[in-house]
Design a protein around this motif. Structure first.
Motif, mmCIF file in Angstrom:
data_model
loop_
_atom_site.group_PDB
_atom_site.id
_atom_site.type_symbol
_atom_site.label_atom_id
_atom_site.label_comp_id
_atom_site.label_asym_id
_atom_site.label_seq_id
_atom_site.Cartn_x
_atom_site.Cartn_y
_atom_site.Cartn_z
ATOM 1 N N ASP A 76 0.808 -1.211 0.000
ATOM 2 C CA ASP A 76 0.000 0.000 0.000
ATOM 3 C C ASP A 76 0.845 1.267 0.000
ATOM 4 O OD1 ASP A 76 -2.201 -1.537 -0.103
ATOM 5 O OD2 ASP A 76 -2.750 -1.321 2.028
ATOM 6 N N LYS A 79 2.098 1.865 -3.404
ATOM 7 C CA LYS A 79 1.021 2.383 -4.248
ATOM 8 C C LYS A 79 0.795 3.870 -3.992
ATOM 9 C CE LYS A 79 -1.531 -1.943 -4.488
ATOM 10 N NZ LYS A 79 -2.611 -2.705 -3.878
ATOM 11 N N GLU A 83 1.065 6.963 -6.528
ATOM 12 C CA GLU A 83 -0.083 7.853 -6.724
ATOM 13 C C GLU A 83 0.345 9.312 -6.617
ATOM 14 O OE1 GLU A 83 -4.103 7.741 -4.742
ATOM 15 O OE2 GLU A 83 -3.398 5.695 -4.383
ATOM 16 N N VAL A 99 -0.669 0.203 -11.559
ATOM 17 C CA VAL A 99 0.686 -0.201 -11.206
ATOM 18 C C VAL A 99 0.788 -1.687 -11.537
ATOM 19 C CG1 VAL A 99 2.406 -0.448 -9.376
ATOM 20 C CG2 VAL A 99 0.833 1.493 -9.346
ATOM 21 N N VAL A 104 -4.861 0.835 -9.168
ATOM 22 C CA VAL A 104 -4.683 1.129 -7.737
ATOM 23 C C VAL A 104 -5.452 2.372 -7.319
ATOM 24 C CG1 VAL A 104 -2.413 0.042 -7.664
ATOM 25 C CG2 VAL A 104 -2.568 2.505 -8.000
ATOM 26 N N SER A 105 -5.824 3.192 -8.274
ATOM 27 C CA SER A 105 -6.539 4.408 -7.915
ATOM 28 C C SER A 105 -7.287 4.912 -9.147
ATOM 29 C CB SER A 105 -5.531 5.453 -7.454
ATOM 30 O OG SER A 105 -6.153 6.695 -7.308
#
Lengths: 442, 252
Positions: A76, A79, A83, A99, A104-105
């Protein structure tokens, strides 16, 4: 003699394929079938050979696929950091941050646009929810520039990417932005972009391709297909900034129907070996496609650019401008063809490749070409390779600007002709920053 | 030591000798005009001082506040405080005046120093206002598509921003209409002062109606043959250069 398929090729990719297959279990049948067919095609096609015209001047021996692996999952914190590094314009219509081919977003499309039928979905979801649209358009454009094998590899191994569908008459000014990150030594990614703009739609999509670590060895094989329906206005921008130790393929296809207007600009900075194939197909009258590209090749980088402008219908315009700045032992190959079929009368097609050599050790190869079967056309092609203008350099030096800085400034100046065509000033400035950052790092 | 001292300078261009034992001392704070007919080496002097690669200095010295600058590269000379306002400034498409000036100012800072951008712009706009140059000018590419007058004004702006110790103005007045000439001259007048020496190279007397020189030198056949006060310029305007040529011939 080099064997057609290096022995090291299969085991690595085989394991990637097996992993991929396990994801396919709950996918629609056509998708499973298509992917399997692509895998079979990939296996059956030979590796490019030295005698292939489409691979002229390319360093075929550098095409080695050994050692690449399934990317490791990223935690996390990793990530979150990526981000943060995904810079976005203030106003966006939608965002994906991938990713290692995993979303992831994201920022979903405005409900208002969603209501109008705009689809902005990650491929993995679209396969299930927009199966019909994908079945029709996924990997359906012809690959004619030499990377049939790698296109099939992408078709088989790709798992994630963007689907953007803008229905008839919907105009969106804010850009959609997708970041495609790769993280980890030897990680491989297969980013996919599919943009479908229906009749009179207007849309802008920006793809960023980047490596988490500046020195990691990565493989990226991306495919991006654009459809501009009748009267649609499509702007596609991409910034390729993979690590300098990466091997990358970007296969772009575009179809422009009647009255469509497509602008594409690809910025190429990363990769040790980066090959781009761009095919622009004019399928209707009064269409206009603009194909722009900027490349900085330095160190030991090699950029291999193959382009095709096919005019199937007359009264349309295609205009290509590829600018390459080369330093150190940087190497570029530009090979472009304008093809005008017999009935495509009143075609205007232009192709220009300009290479700026900033070191005598750099090498720019240019292979411009025309294949015109219609007799009432305006076509031109030209390639120039030159060094820095001595008087301009002297002028900068005379103001106290050191030689190295002067070279940079003149390179930025060389690119500005293309960058100033960008209408979104934030993206424009971001692209400039990426170019400047490359010089800072080197 | 606050002088630009040129001592016995010999310069050849494409193996033809143009400057012959040229000597001149320009003190800081003064304006010297160099006049002379075409082909006497006025522009060669400017280009050789600025280090143009086509101009070969075979012997002589140029001391900027005591430091020999002939061993320096073109950019090092500029950073040492020498400025050349070009007769024909280069056009550099794609490089904005602001970015160009930023790079030039950045180059004058230490390796770890970063130019303060906000301060830079503030200063630039102040100087532009003082020189009556439209602020929009800075986003245009350097000299790209500029009129003759705009190019010369851009040279003056650069001079203002780079604050040289010595400025050489190579026929800055050539090709300018009277309005442009006035604006450029006013710019020079605003910038000149105790911190800067100006060498004004010109073919015509008319720019000296606007800029008053401390000294006027007449150049002929690669060297200075006559020096005097500002009234010498008027005499030249009145009588032309032929009497100088005759004087030189008599001496020979």
């Amino acid at each position: 003699m080099t064997p057609t398929v290096p022995e090291s090729l299969s085991p690595t990719l085989e394991s990637l394929w097996q992993k991929n297959q396990s994801d396919l279990a709950d996918a629609p049948a056509w998708w499973q079938k298509r992917k399997t067919a692509e895998w079979e095609k990939f296996q059956s096609l030979p590796m490019p050979s030295r005698t292939d015209e489409d691979w002229r001047f390319a360093r075929i021996n550098s095409l080695k696929f050994d050692g690449y692996s399934e990317p490791q999952p990223i935690d996390d914190e990793g990530k979150r950091l990526l981000e943060e590094r995904s810079l976005l314009p203030t106003e966006v219509a939608g965002v994906f941050i991938f990713v290692n081919d995993q979303l992831v977003s994201f920022q979903a499309v405005d409900p208002e646009l969603a209501e109008k039928g705009v689809v902005w979905k990650p491929l993995s979801l679209a396969v299930k929810e927009n199966s019909e649209l994908l079945e029709k358009h996924f990997m359906s454009q012809p690959i004619e520039l030499g990377s049939e094998k790698f296109s099939a590899m992408h078709g088989a191994l790709c798992r994630e990417g963007s689907l953007l569908h803008v229905p008839k008459g919907v105009e969106i000014d804010k850009p959609f932005v997708a970041y495609h990150w790769v993280s980890g030594e030897n990680a491989s990614v297969f980013p996919h972009t599919l943009l479908i703009a229906d009749e009179m739609a207007k849309v802008t999509l920006v793809d960023y391709f980047c490596s988490d670590h500046a020195d990691s060895r990565n493989l990226a094989i991306g495919v991006n297909d654009l459809y501009a329906g009748q009267g649609a206005k499509v702007t596609y921008l991409s910034a390729q900034n993979w690590s300098l130790n990466s091997m990358a393929f970007h296969l772009n296809s575009t179809q422009a129907f009647r009255d469509a207007f497509i602008t594409s600009l690809n910025l190429h900075l990363g990769g040790n070996l980066a090959r781009t194939e761009s095919h622009s197909q004019i399928l209707g009258e009064n269409a206009h496609t603009e194909m722009l590209s900027l490349t900085v090749a330095n160190g030991e980088q090699q950029f291999d650019q193959r382009t095709l402008q096919t005019h199937y219908k007359g009264h349309s315009v295609s205009d290509l401008l590829y600018k390459n700045a080369l330093f150190d032992n940087g190497r570029t190959i530009f090979s472009g063809l304008i093809r005008v079929v017999e009935e495509a009368q009143q075609t205007d097609a232009y192709q220009t490749n300009r290479n700026l050599l900033l070191d005598p050790t750099a090498e720019a190869n240019a292979l411009p070409g025309l294949e015109i079967l219609a007799n009432d056309v305006k076509c031109s092609h030209g390639a120039t390779t030159g060094q820095i203008d001595e008087e301009q350099l002297y002028y900068l030096l005379a103001r106290g600007i050191p030689r190295k800085e002067a070279y940079k400034l003149l390179t930025y100046g060389f690119f500005e002709e293309v960058l100033e065509k960008l209408t979104n000033s934030e993206i424009q400035e971001h692209f400039r920053d990426l170019i400047r950052a490359k010089f800072k790092d080197s | 030591m606050s002088t630009l001292e040129i001592k016995n300078l010999n310069v050849t261009v494409a193996e033809t000798q143009i400057l012959r034992d040229f000597s001149l001392t320009l003190p800081k704070g003064e304006v010297h005009a160099i006049m002379g007919p075409n082909g006497t080496g006025k522009s060669t002097l400017a280009k050789a001082l600025a280090g143009h690669p086509d101009y070969e200095i075979t012997s002589g010295e140029v001391l900027l506040d005591g430091e020999d600058i002939l061993e320096l590269e073109v950019d090092e000379r500029a950073r040492a405080g020498l400025f050349m306002a070009f007769q024909y400034p280069s056009e550099i498409p794609g490089v904005s005046i602001a970015n160009f000036l930023r790079a030039a100012r950045q180059a004058r800072l230490g390796e770890d120093e970063e130019l303060e951008v906000t301060k830079f712009y503030k200063e630039m706009y102040e100087k532009m206002d003082a020189l009556q140059i439209d602020r929009k000018f800075t986003s245009r590419a350097v000299n790209d598509g500029f009129s003759g007058g705009e190019k010369k004004r851009n040279e003056i702006l650069q001079m203002a921003m780079l604050e040289p110790k010595y400025a050489i103005m190579d026929e800055t007045d050539s090709g300018l209409d009277i309005d442009a000439l006035r604006i450029v001259s006013e710019g020079v007048n605003k910038l000149k002062g105790p911190q800067m020496g100006v060498l004004l190279i010109t073919h015509y007397q008319r720019i000296l109606n606007y800029i008053t020189p401390d000294k006027v030198h007449v150049m002929f056949d690669g060297r200075i043959v006559k020096s005097g006060g500002k009234e010498l310029a008027l005499e030249l305007e009145d009588k032309g250069y032929d009497w100088i040529k005759e004087e030189v011939a008599q001496l020979a």
